[in-house]
Design a protein around this motif. Structure first.
Motif, PDB file in Angstrom:
ATOM      1  N   UNK A   1       0.826  -1.205   0.000  1.00  7.14           N
ATOM      2  CA  UNK A   1       0.000   0.000   0.000  1.00  7.14           C
ATOM      3  C   UNK A   1       0.858   1.252   0.000  1.00  7.14           C
ATOM      4  N   UNK A   2       0.245   2.335  -0.410  1.00  7.87           N
ATOM      5  CA  UNK A   2       0.860   3.641  -0.276  1.00  7.87           C
ATOM      6  C   UNK A   2      -0.246   4.663  -0.054  1.00  7.87           C
TER       7      UNK A   2
ATOM      8  N   UNK B   1       3.986  17.669  -1.275  1.00  7.97           N
ATOM      9  CA  UNK B   1       4.752  18.471  -2.226  1.00  7.97           C
ATOM     10  C   UNK B   1       6.080  17.774  -2.459  1.00  7.97           C
ATOM     11  N   UNK B   2       6.530  17.625  -3.693  1.00 10.50           N
ATOM     12  CA  UNK B   2       5.726  17.799  -4.891  1.00 10.50           C
ATOM     13  C   UNK B   2       4.604  16.765  -4.930  1.00 10.50           C
TER      14      UNK B   2
ATOM     15  N   UNK C   1       3.118  10.786  -7.591  1.00 15.78           N
ATOM     16  CA  UNK C   1       2.773  10.015  -8.785  1.00 15.78           C
ATOM     17  C   UNK C   1       2.552   8.562  -8.389  1.00 15.78           C
TER      18      UNK C   1
ATOM     19  N   UNK D   1       6.660   6.926  -7.148  1.00 18.69           N
ATOM     20  CA  UNK D   1       7.932   7.663  -7.155  1.00 18.69           C
ATOM     21  C   UNK D   1       8.100   8.432  -5.861  1.00 18.69           C
TER      22      UNK D   1
ATOM     23  N   UNK E   1      10.478  11.352  -3.936  1.00 18.00           N
ATOM     24  CA  UNK E   1      11.561  12.340  -4.034  1.00 18.00           C
ATOM     25  C   UNK E   1      12.609  12.065  -2.961  1.00 18.00           C
TER      26      UNK E   1
ATOM     27  N   UNK F   1      14.446  18.711  -6.222  1.00 16.59           N
ATOM     28  CA  UNK F   1      15.118  20.010  -6.277  1.00 16.59           C
ATOM     29  C   UNK F   1      14.693  20.881  -5.108  1.00 16.59           C
TER      30      UNK F   1
ATOM     31  N   UNK G   1      12.315  21.238  -1.251  1.00 19.16           N
ATOM     32  CA  UNK G   1      11.873  20.445  -0.088  1.00 19.16           C
ATOM     33  C   UNK G   1      10.617  19.645  -0.439  1.00 19.16           C
ATOM     34  N   UNK G   2      10.471  18.536   0.233  1.00 19.56           N
ATOM     35  CA  UNK G   2       9.344  17.670  -0.119  1.00 19.56           C
ATOM     36  C   UNK G   2       8.731  17.059   1.120  1.00 19.56           C
ATOM     37  N   UNK G   3       7.525  16.551   0.933  1.00 17.44           N
ATOM     38  CA  UNK G   3       6.780  15.911   2.007  1.00 17.44           C
ATOM     39  C   UNK G   3       7.236  14.467   2.156  1.00 17.44           C
ATOM     40  N   UNK G   4       7.238  13.992   3.386  1.00 17.18           N
ATOM     41  CA  UNK G   4       7.576  12.585   3.617  1.00 17.18           C
ATOM     42  C   UNK G   4       6.429  11.709   3.122  1.00 17.18           C
ATOM     43  N   UNK G   5       6.823  10.575   2.562  1.00 11.96           N
ATOM     44  CA  UNK G   5       5.822   9.661   2.025  1.00 11.96           C
ATOM     45  C   UNK G   5       5.861   8.334   2.777  1.00 11.96           C
ATOM     46  N   UNK G   6       4.885   7.528   2.448  1.00 14.17           N
ATOM     47  CA  UNK G   6       4.794   6.208   3.084  1.00 14.17           C
ATOM     48  C   UNK G   6       4.544   5.146   2.024  1.00 14.17           C
ATOM     49  N   UNK G   7       5.307   4.070   2.133  1.00 11.13           N
ATOM     50  CA  UNK G   7       5.026   2.926   1.273  1.00 11.13           C
ATOM     51  C   UNK G   7       5.247   1.660   2.086  1.00 11.13           C
TER      52      UNK G   7
END
Lengths: 169, 124
Positions: A47-48, A107-108, A111, B6, B8, B55, B57-63
Motif C-alpha cells: 500500500x501507499x 509536495x511535490x 505520482x 515515485x 523524491x 530540487x 523540499x518535499x513531504x515525507x511519504x509512506x510505502x
C-alpha cells in the motif's frame, strides 16, 4: 486549479526534467527475472498513501475514477482514530492498497500508477477520471519510450497528484 | 494493483545506496534509471519503486512492501537498520490494523516511512 506540471514532459514524473531514456533492451527483456528467487505474492507494493486537501471531494473522485479498474473504497478509518482527519483506502476487494488522508497535500505532488490488464481499462479509467473532475495529464496511448508495449493514461486528481493507469501489454 | 510509485529524495546517490542494501532480503534491484535523475527498482516483476532527485523540499511519504513471511519482516528491518535507517516501529504484530498484520517501519535517509508487512487475508 488545473495547474499543469511545469516542464514539457508532463506525463509521468514530477522529477524528470525530460523524458527518461528508454530502459536498455536487456532490461526490457528482463522484467521479472528476479521473481524466481523471491516472493510469490501477486503484489509487491502492499500500500501507499497520498494526502489530499478536501477529503470528501477526493474520496468521491477516486471512487469514480478507479471504478473501471476494479477499485472500490474498502475501508474508512473512524475519525476518532485519525485525529479528526478523513482517511480511507481503495483497492480491489478485499484489501485496500491506495489510501488517501486529509491534510496538506504532498509536495511535490505524488505520482502513483495502477496496473490494469487491458488497453480498454486504461481508456475507461481516463474517461471516468475526466468525468469525475480530473485534469488531463497525458491521454491514453502508447508510451514506447518506457517500453514497447507500454500503454498508459495520466490524470491529475483534485490536488494535482499525477495518477496513471498502465497496461504493459 | 499499484504498478509504480515515485519518491523524491534529497541525495540520489545516498538513497540509491541505502535502498540497494535495505532491499537485499527482498531481492529488489535497480532496473534502470539515469544518473542524477532517478533510479527504478524492479519489484520482482510486480512493479517499480522509483526514487528521484528532488530540487525542492518535499513531504515525507509512506510505502509498504508486502513480504512472504514474518521472518522476512525481521530480515528487512535488520538489513535496513544496518544500511542506516532509523527505527520507526519494531517488527511485530499490529492487530489494530488487521488481525494478522505483522510489520515493521523504518525511516529512510529522508525520513520517508518505509514498511514491510506480512498479512493474511481471506480470499488471498
Amino acid at each position: 486549479m488545473g495547474k499543469r506540471i511545469k516542464h514539457e514532459f508532463t506525463d509521468r514524473s514530477l522529477g524528470y526534467p525530460t523524458a527518461p531514456p528508454p530502459p536498455p533492451k536487456s532490461v526490457q527483456r528482463s522484467r521479472g527475472i528476479f521473481a524466481s528467487n523471491v516472493l510469490k505474492e501477486e503484489k509487491m507494493i502492499d500500500h501507499t498513501e497520498v494526502t489530499v486537501s478536501n477529503y470528501k471531494k477526493s474520496k468521491l473522485f477516486y471512487e469514480n475514477a478507479l471504478k473501471p479498474i476494479g477499485y472500490k473504497m474498502l475501508m474508512e478509518i473512524p475519525k476518532e482514530y485519525t485525529g479528526g482527519a478523513g482517511v480511507c483506502g481503495f483497492g480491489e476487494p478485499p484489501k485496500p492498497d491506495f489510501w488517501i488522508s486529509e491534510g496538506t497535500p504532498n509536495k511535490p505532488h505524488v505520482h502513483v500508477a495502477f496496473r490494469v490488464d487491458s488497453q480498454k481499462k486504461v481508456d475507461e479509467f481516463y474517461q471516468a477520471a475526466i468525468m469525475a473532475g480530473g485534469k488531463d495529464n497525458g491521454k491514453p496511448g502508447p508510451r514506447p519510450h518506457y517500453h514497447e508495449k507500454y500503454y498508459g493514461a495520466f490524470i491529475l486528481d483534485p490536488d494535482g497528484h499525477n495518477i496513471e493507469a498502465v497496461f504493459h501489454g | 494493483m499499484i504498478d509504480h510509485v515515485e519518491f523524491p529524495v534529497s541525495d540520489l546517490k545516498v538513497s540509491r545506496a541505502f535502498y540497494e542494501k535495505a532491499f537485499l532480503p527482498l531481492g529488489f534491484k535497480v532496473a534502470f534509471g539515469q544518473v542524477d535523475k532517478f533510479w527504478a527498482f524492479d519489484l520482482a516483476g510486480k512493479g517499480l519503486f522509483e526514487i528521484y532527485q528532488a530540487k525542492d523540499p518535499f513531504t515525507k511519504m509512506h510505502i509498504a512492501f508486502r513480504v512472504k513471511s514474518r521472518d522476512s519482516v525481521h530480515e528487512f528491518y535488520k538489513t535496513a537498520m544496518e544500511a542506516g535507517a532509523e527505527d520507526n516501529g519494531l517488527p511485530g504484530p499490529r492487530p489494530n490494523y488487521t488481525p494478522n498484520y505483522y510489520a515493521c517501519f523504518v525511516l529512510d535517509p529522508d525520513k520517508h516511512n518505509i514498511e514491510t508487512v506480512h498479512d493474511k487475508w481471506e480470499n488471498e
